[in-house]
Design a protein around this motif. Structure first.
Motif, PDB file in Angstrom:
ATOM      1  N   ASP A  98       0.435  -1.199  -0.037  1.00  0.00           N
ATOM      2  CA  ASP A  98      -0.396   0.009   0.001  1.00  0.00           C
ATOM      3  C   ASP A  98       0.629   1.447  -0.322  1.00  0.00           C
ATOM      4  N   LEU A  99       2.034   1.392  -0.188  1.00  0.00           N
ATOM      5  CA  LEU A  99       2.311   2.799  -0.412  1.00  0.00           C
ATOM      6  C   LEU A  99       3.207   2.708  -2.530  1.00  0.00           C
ATOM      7  N   ALA A 100       2.673   3.961  -2.276  1.00  0.00           N
ATOM      8  CA  ALA A 100       2.840   4.768  -4.187  1.00  0.00           C
ATOM      9  C   ALA A 100       3.909   5.435  -4.419  1.00  0.00           C
ATOM     10  N   LEU A 101       5.354   5.060  -4.566  1.00  0.00           N
ATOM     11  CA  LEU A 101       6.553   5.445  -5.042  1.00  0.00           C
ATOM     12  C   LEU A 101       6.207   6.441  -6.853  1.00  0.00           C
ATOM     13  N   VAL A 102       6.734   7.494  -6.720  1.00  0.00           N
ATOM     14  CA  VAL A 102       6.749   8.334  -7.445  1.00  0.00           C
ATOM     15  C   VAL A 102       8.036   8.820  -7.527  1.00  0.00           C
ATOM     16  N   SER A 103       8.849   8.889  -8.823  1.00  0.00           N
ATOM     17  CA  SER A 103      10.180   9.290  -8.467  1.00  0.00           C
ATOM     18  C   SER A 103      11.026   9.565  -9.984  1.00  0.00           C
ATOM     19  N   GLN A 104      11.425  10.667 -10.353  1.00  0.00           N
ATOM     20  CA  GLN A 104      11.584  11.551 -11.377  1.00  0.00           C
ATOM     21  C   GLN A 104      13.205  10.590 -11.974  1.00  0.00           C
ATOM     22  N   SER A 105      13.411   9.815 -11.053  1.00  0.00           N
ATOM     23  CA  SER A 105      14.664   8.616 -11.050  1.00  0.00           C
ATOM     24  C   SER A 105      14.453   7.574 -11.337  1.00  0.00           C
ATOM     25  N   GLY A 106      15.324   6.818 -12.605  1.00  0.00           N
ATOM     26  CA  GLY A 106      14.200   5.402 -13.140  1.00  0.00           C
ATOM     27  C   GLY A 106      15.111   4.618 -11.886  1.00  0.00           C
ATOM     28  N   ALA A 107      16.301   5.316 -11.303  1.00  0.00           N
ATOM     29  CA  ALA A 107      17.573   4.201 -10.735  1.00  0.00           C
ATOM     30  C   ALA A 107      16.727   3.613  -9.042  1.00  0.00           C
TER      31      ALA A 107
ATOM     32  N   THR B 240      -4.005   2.769  -1.866  1.00  0.00           N
ATOM     33  CA  THR B 240      -2.362   3.525  -1.439  1.00  0.00           C
ATOM     34  C   THR B 240      -2.482   3.955   0.252  1.00  0.00           C
ATOM     35  N   ARG B 241      -1.582   4.157   1.257  1.00  0.00           N
ATOM     36  CA  ARG B 241      -1.843   4.467   2.196  1.00  0.00           C
ATOM     37  C   ARG B 241      -0.489   5.211   2.547  1.00  0.00           C
ATOM     38  N   ALA B 242       0.169   5.076   1.676  1.00  0.00           N
ATOM     39  CA  ALA B 242       1.056   6.584   2.435  1.00  0.00           C
ATOM     40  C   ALA B 242       1.804   6.904   0.520  1.00  0.00           C
ATOM     41  N   ILE B 243       2.133   7.554   0.060  1.00  0.00           N
ATOM     42  CA  ILE B 243       3.073   8.422  -0.841  1.00  0.00           C
ATOM     43  C   ILE B 243       4.409   8.745  -0.584  1.00  0.00           C
ATOM     44  N   LEU B 244       5.398   7.523  -1.272  1.00  0.00           N
ATOM     45  CA  LEU B 244       6.862   8.092  -1.152  1.00  0.00           C
ATOM     46  C   LEU B 244       7.299   9.152  -2.659  1.00  0.00           C
TER      47      LEU B 244
ATOM     48  N   GLU C 105      14.145  -3.375  -4.935  1.00  0.00           N
ATOM     49  CA  GLU C 105      14.893  -3.975  -4.879  1.00  0.00           C
ATOM     50  C   GLU C 105      14.898  -4.596  -3.225  1.00  0.00           C
ATOM     51  N   TRP C 106      14.749  -2.902  -2.515  1.00  0.00           N
ATOM     52  CA  TRP C 106      15.164  -2.790  -1.011  1.00  0.00           C
ATOM     53  C   TRP C 106      13.768  -3.845  -0.666  1.00  0.00           C
ATOM     54  N   GLY C 107      12.501  -3.022  -1.491  1.00  0.00           N
ATOM     55  CA  GLY C 107      11.008  -3.703  -0.573  1.00  0.00           C
ATOM     56  C   GLY C 107      10.770  -5.671  -0.560  1.00  0.00           C
ATOM     57  N   LYS C 108      11.605  -5.904  -1.840  1.00  0.00           N
ATOM     58  CA  LYS C 108      11.937  -7.052  -1.959  1.00  0.00           C
ATOM     59  C   LYS C 108      12.056  -7.931  -0.811  1.00  0.00           C
ATOM     60  N   ALA C 109      13.470  -6.766  -0.683  1.00  0.00           N
ATOM     61  CA  ALA C 109      14.223  -7.853   0.059  1.00  0.00           C
ATOM     62  C   ALA C 109      13.922  -7.760   1.899  1.00  0.00           C
ATOM     63  N   ARG C 110      12.924  -6.352   2.277  1.00  0.00           N
ATOM     64  CA  ARG C 110      12.319  -6.198   3.638  1.00  0.00           C
ATOM     65  C   ARG C 110      11.181  -6.681   4.012  1.00  0.00           C
ATOM     66  N   GLY C 111      10.326  -7.275   2.513  1.00  0.00           N
ATOM     67  CA  GLY C 111       8.838  -7.509   2.863  1.00  0.00           C
ATOM     68  C   GLY C 111       7.362  -5.816   2.669  1.00  0.00           C
ATOM     69  N   VAL C 112       8.614  -5.559   2.119  1.00  0.00           N
ATOM     70  CA  VAL C 112       7.098  -3.699   1.852  1.00  0.00           C
ATOM     71  C   VAL C 112       6.870  -3.841   0.778  1.00  0.00           C
ATOM     72  N   GLY C 113       5.627  -3.765   0.449  1.00  0.00           N
ATOM     73  CA  GLY C 113       5.197  -3.767  -1.281  1.00  0.00           C
ATOM     74  C   GLY C 113       4.035  -2.684  -1.324  1.00  0.00           C
ATOM     75  N   PHE C 114       4.258  -2.370  -2.737  1.00  0.00           N
ATOM     76  CA  PHE C 114       3.923  -1.045  -2.660  1.00  0.00           C
ATOM     77  C   PHE C 114       3.091  -0.870  -4.427  1.00  0.00           C
ATOM     78  N   SER C 115       1.312   0.301  -3.848  1.00  0.00           N
ATOM     79  CA  SER C 115       0.289  -0.235  -4.891  1.00  0.00           C
ATOM     80  C   SER C 115       0.424   0.209  -6.641  1.00  0.00           C
TER      81      SER C 115
ATOM     82  N   LEU D 201       5.806   3.186   7.473  1.00  0.00           N
ATOM     83  CA  LEU D 201       4.469   3.295   6.800  1.00  0.00           C
ATOM     84  C   LEU D 201       4.426   2.275   6.005  1.00  0.00           C
ATOM     85  N   GLY D 202       5.163   1.146   5.700  1.00  0.00           N
ATOM     86  CA  GLY D 202       4.297  -0.384   5.160  1.00  0.00           C
ATOM     87  C   GLY D 202       4.079  -1.045   6.342  1.00  0.00           C
TER      88      GLY D 202
END
Length: 901
Positions: A154-163, A206-210, A170-180, A289-290
């Motif tokens: 339930d985390l939405a990530l909006v980034s101006q950088s693809g990297a 979406t519960r929180a926005i990064l 990848e960090w989220g997968k390792a920590r069990g953090v998921g994204f909407s 927040l996750g």
């Protein structure tokens, strides 16, 4: 265009990939594999004229050859082909496109301009170009060339950088953090951060926005969307380039103090965003927040089986400005019965290193029951007598069996040296785990800061003084005259006139072209026993002390004459090219216990006018004690701005120095913000020093730079350079009613809460039911704040005030949608005032406002039994139909352009 067609980006029913390739390690092949691996359920087409099939998927030569219409088109074809592909997408009826391809250029004649022209003509939304792509796990969509797919969360990530986006996945997968959803903006030719904030603010998944931000192009749009999103859910932002070099040299102290990153910080703060300074902090915020929603307060309880670790956590908590909870007497007694006699008997609660899982869990249970603890940091160090896994299992089991009513108290974990099994068990119970106590405390502060930002967004500001009046017309005349003469700086007399127009106390000033005139100008002050100060007068010399251009405490005419001659000679020697007009003469202001402050306005290329406040004096840049805020300001925001400086501490009383009049200082800041709204030609304003003591404030020296630019006339839907729409005073008017009555109609103000409370007391239960579709009698502060604290860029509330009583007679609200095409209205009139025409006049003004800001349609819902409202709607030209989902409701809609008002 905002959220228009973004459902086709995040929840497409069909899609096509143009530029898929069989070549290993190509972008097109990676995207195709990601799409298939994600399990996209809808029709998936591949377009490549050179290959009949790719990865087992049949390919066609053109989008038109597909057997279905793709809602979403993903473009990874060679750069020269992109405009043609977008034209084909628009021709077949696609609603959105993600352009991964880079190198389209920018500006007139570029390939990007061609793409923008085609897309705009057909209403085709564009994500990119030059982006990583879009990932929407809940829709089983991975339209990107990222290395892997994110977990659903339930985390939405909006980034101006693809990297950055790929790294967070990848960090989220390792920590069990998921994204909407995960979105890489790339060059943001169309869909930008503001659009996505609006989308995710309303997204139920979406519960929180990064946010990862490098720069903001449309600050007005971003601020409006960010403020709306932050009221709905946590928004965390990290911005790169905090110490970018090369800022232009500023002509005033306020200009020098208002660095680019400081302005971004002020903007994020004003919007209610939670800013972090680095990616590791963004990761920590995502981890927190996750798992957790919010902390009810800032009092942290610490539970540990290692005393040293608990002390380190306390140190970090204090460093970050946190509060250590005090254990209640009942909790102490309960822990005394559970723990060994030598336990810590305080917070941190040290259960001793030999504690087994049962003892640890029991202590946690006692702390969870303590009403004086808002959140708990549970830390565990493995020992020969204490198993990490067993303790994690006991903690998780405890949290899972506690009643839901008690489940809202956050628990954060640090399991030192534990394996994935232990941290995974805690994760499953909703406990975020951290590598160190410092990371965990930082995670807790994110929860606290978000809660406090939400509360600040809802606070009711104190009312301005009844005599808060400014003469904007007089000030504007001063500026217009100077601009007509081609000048960039106001002279001292003009500065004094402008400050006077805004009620800012300032020392008197007289101009003198030579020493003799200086002596004559000083005589009235000297005759009263007041010494004078002289300052060089030149439009080319802004920092007077640089040329030794100031003399103080001159007590005789002879001293004034000699000082004037010396100042002029010295200035001509050091700055022979300068245009020197003479000197200015000022009475000395003798306030031995006054504090030297600086207050003013600076100009930012992205965010426009900025209010600057801090410690004043000649060494102001060296001291660098300042805080910034975006106008407009109310008194609450002004006091908050003051509180963010170190000098605010010495505004309080200390030793034999009485407290300064902080409200007078705050009022100056509010007036400067109002000046920025009224006169956008003022580019920089510098009051330094602004002396403050218990008797008030006085501006001793001030400079004002002005400029007229072509965009001053219209920068968006209102005439201002400000990115936050100021109070729309042009909608204030007197209105005639029936029975020879009159009312004053104006936009709502944040300080109107008391008016609304009294207003609701005069509304019958029946009228409340017709308005809110249920009987409401409890009106909380948060409820009324949402009625009175509006973003004027997307909402308006017009209140009708009795001219005799000052009471609220009625109110109409209009909230524009994110696409700024439709507005939803609501209206309520005091029950004892029906028949005076109040509702009719408010509705007419509301429709007039909707037309003025470009809304196409005004809509609303009315209970079928509310015959009075339905009759008024029909008279105003609204179409009235039965609601498709509820026959007890009527939908009313007005075509604003054809309305007769």
């Amino acid at each position: 265009m905002s959220t228009y067609a973004l459902d086709a980006v995040f929840r497409p029913r069909s899609l096509a990939l143009v530029g898929a390739s069989p070549r290993e390690r190509s972008v097109g092949r990676t995207i195709l594999r990601n799409l298939r691996d994600a399990g996209f359920a809808g029709p998936l087409g591949v377009v490549n004229p050179r290959h009949p099939q790719i990865e087992g998927v049949p390919a066609v030569a053109r989008l038109a050859d597909l057997s279905f219409v793709p809602e979403l088109v993903v473009v990874s074809s060679p750069v020269a082909t992109v405009p043609a592909v977008i034209a084909d997408a628009a021709a077949v009826g696609a609603r959105a496109a993600i352009i991964v391809t880079a190198g389209l250029g920018r500006g007139p004649g570029s390939l990007l301009e061609q793409v923008e022209t085609i897309a705009r003509a057909h209403g085709l939304r564009i994500v990119g170009p030059n982006c990583l792509g879009v990932m929407s796990p809940h829709a089983r969509l991975n339209a990107s060339f990222a290395a892997g797919a994110p977990l659903a969360g339930d985390l939405a990530l909006v980034s101006q950088s693809g990297a950055i986006a790929s790294g967070l996945v990848e960090w989220g997968k390792a920590r069990g953090v998921g994204f909407s959803a995960v979105v890489s903006l790339g060059d943001a030719a169309d869909v930008d951060g503001g659009d996505l904030l609006d989308w995710f603010a309303q997204d139920p998944k979406t519960r929180a926005i990064l946010l990862y931000v490098e720069s903001i192009r449309d600050a007005r749009k971003f601020m409006s969307a960010a403020r709306a999103a932050a009221r709905a859910k946590p928004v965390v932002v990290v911005k790169s380039g905090r110490h970018a070099q090369g800022a232009k040299a500023a002509a005033t102290h306020t200009g020098a103090l208002a660095g680019s990153d400081a302005v971004y910080d002020a903007a994020f703060r004003r919007a209610g965003l939670l800013r972090v300074m680095a990616l590791d902090e963004l990761f920590a915020a995502a981890e927190t927040l996750g798992h957790l929603h919010s902390a009810p307060g800032r009092r942290l309880g610490i539970l540990t089986n290692g005393g040293g670790l608990g002390v380190l956590a306390v140190d970090r908590l204090v460093d970050m400005g946190g509060s250590l909870a005090a254990l209640g007497e009942a909790t102490l007694q309960r822990l005394d019965a559970l723990l060994p006699p030598d336990w810590s008997r305080g917070n941190p609660v040290d259960v001793i290193g030999d504690a087994d899982a049962a003892r640890y869990s029991a202590a946690l249970d006692a702390m969870l029951d303590d009403p004086g603890i808002d959140a708990i940091l549970a830390m565990h160090v493995p020992t020969a007598l204490s198993s990490s896994m067993e303790t994690a299992e006991a903690v998780a089991a405890l949290l899972e069996r506690r009643p839901r009513t008690l489940a809202g108290k956050p628990v954060l974990g640090v399991w030192v040296g534990a394996g994935e099994a232990a941290t995974g068990r805690l994760d499953g119970a909703g406990v975020p785990t951290y590598a160190t106590e410092a990371d965990a405390v930082r995670g807790f502060t994110y929860l606290v800061r978000h809660r406090e930002a939400q509360r600040a967004l809802m606070e009711t500001p104190p009312s301005l003084p009844e005599d808060f009046e400014v003469d904007a017309a007089a000030a504007r005349a001063v500026v217009d005259k100077a601009l007509a003469e081609g000048r960039q700086w106001l002279d001292p007399l003009e500065v004094a006139a402008l400050l006077d127009a805004y009620g800012i106390p300032a020392t008197p000033v007289a101009l003198a072209a030579d020493p003799a005139q200086a002596e004559a100008a000083a005589q009235p002050f000297l005759a009263q026993g007041t010494p004078v100060a002289l300052k060089i007068l030149s439009p080319d010399i802004q920092h007077k002390s640089d040329v030794d251009g100031v003399r103080l405490n001159l007590a005789s005419g002879h001293a004034v004459r000699e000082a004037a001659a010396s100042i002029l000679a010295r200035a001509r020697e050091l700055r022979p090219e300068a245009d020197i007009h003479g000197v200015t003469v000022h009475p000395m202001v003798i306030k031995p216990k006054a504090r030297e402050l600086i207050a003013g306005l600076a100009d930012d290329p992205t965010f426009g006018p900025v209010v600057v406040f801090g410690r004043g004096g000649t060494a102001v840049e060296v001291i660098d004690d300042k805080a910034l805020a975006l106008p407009p300001l109310d008194l609450r925001l002004a006091h908050e701005l003051i509180a963010r400086t170190r000098v605010s501490r010495i505004l309080k009383a200390y030793r034999d120095v009485p407290a300064a009049d902080e409200r007078a200082v705050a009022l100056v800041l509010v007036k400067l913000a109002q000046l920025a709204a009224d006169i956008p030609q003022v580019r920089e304003l510098d009051i330094n020093p602004l002396l403050a003591d218990r008797d008030g404030v006085v501006a001793v020296d001030a400079r004002i730079a002005i400029a007229a630019h072509a965009d001053d006339a219209q920068r968006g839907p209102w005439h201002s350079r400000m990115v936050i729409r100021p109070y729309p005073g042009e909608w204030e008017r007197m209105v005639d009613l029936a029975h020879d009555e009159r009312m004053f109609v104006r936009p709502v103000r944040p300080e109107d809460e008391a008016l609304f409370r009294a207003f609701f007391e005069r509304i019958s239960d029946e009228d409340l039911r017709l308005r809110f579709f249920s009987t409401v009698r409890h009106f909380s502060h948060e409820f009324i704040a949402r009625l009175t604290q509006l973003d004027y860029a997307r909402a308006i509330a017009l209140v009708a005030i009795g001219t005799d009583t000052g009471q609220l007679l009625g109110v109409v609200h209009l909230l524009a949608d994110a696409n700024f095409e439709k507005g939803e209205y609501s209206i309520l009139v005091r029950s004892d005032l029906k028949g005076y025409g109040i509702g009719w006049q408010l509705m007419r003004m509301m429709v007039e406002y909707a037309r003025s800001v470009g809304l196409k349609t005004v809509e609303g819902q009315v209970l079928r039994e509310n015959a009075t409202m339905l009759r008024m709607c029909r008279q105003l030209g609204f179409a009235v139909t039965v609601d498709a989902d509820d026959p007890m409701l009527m939908d009313v809609a007005l075509d604003v352009s054809s309305a007769h008002i």
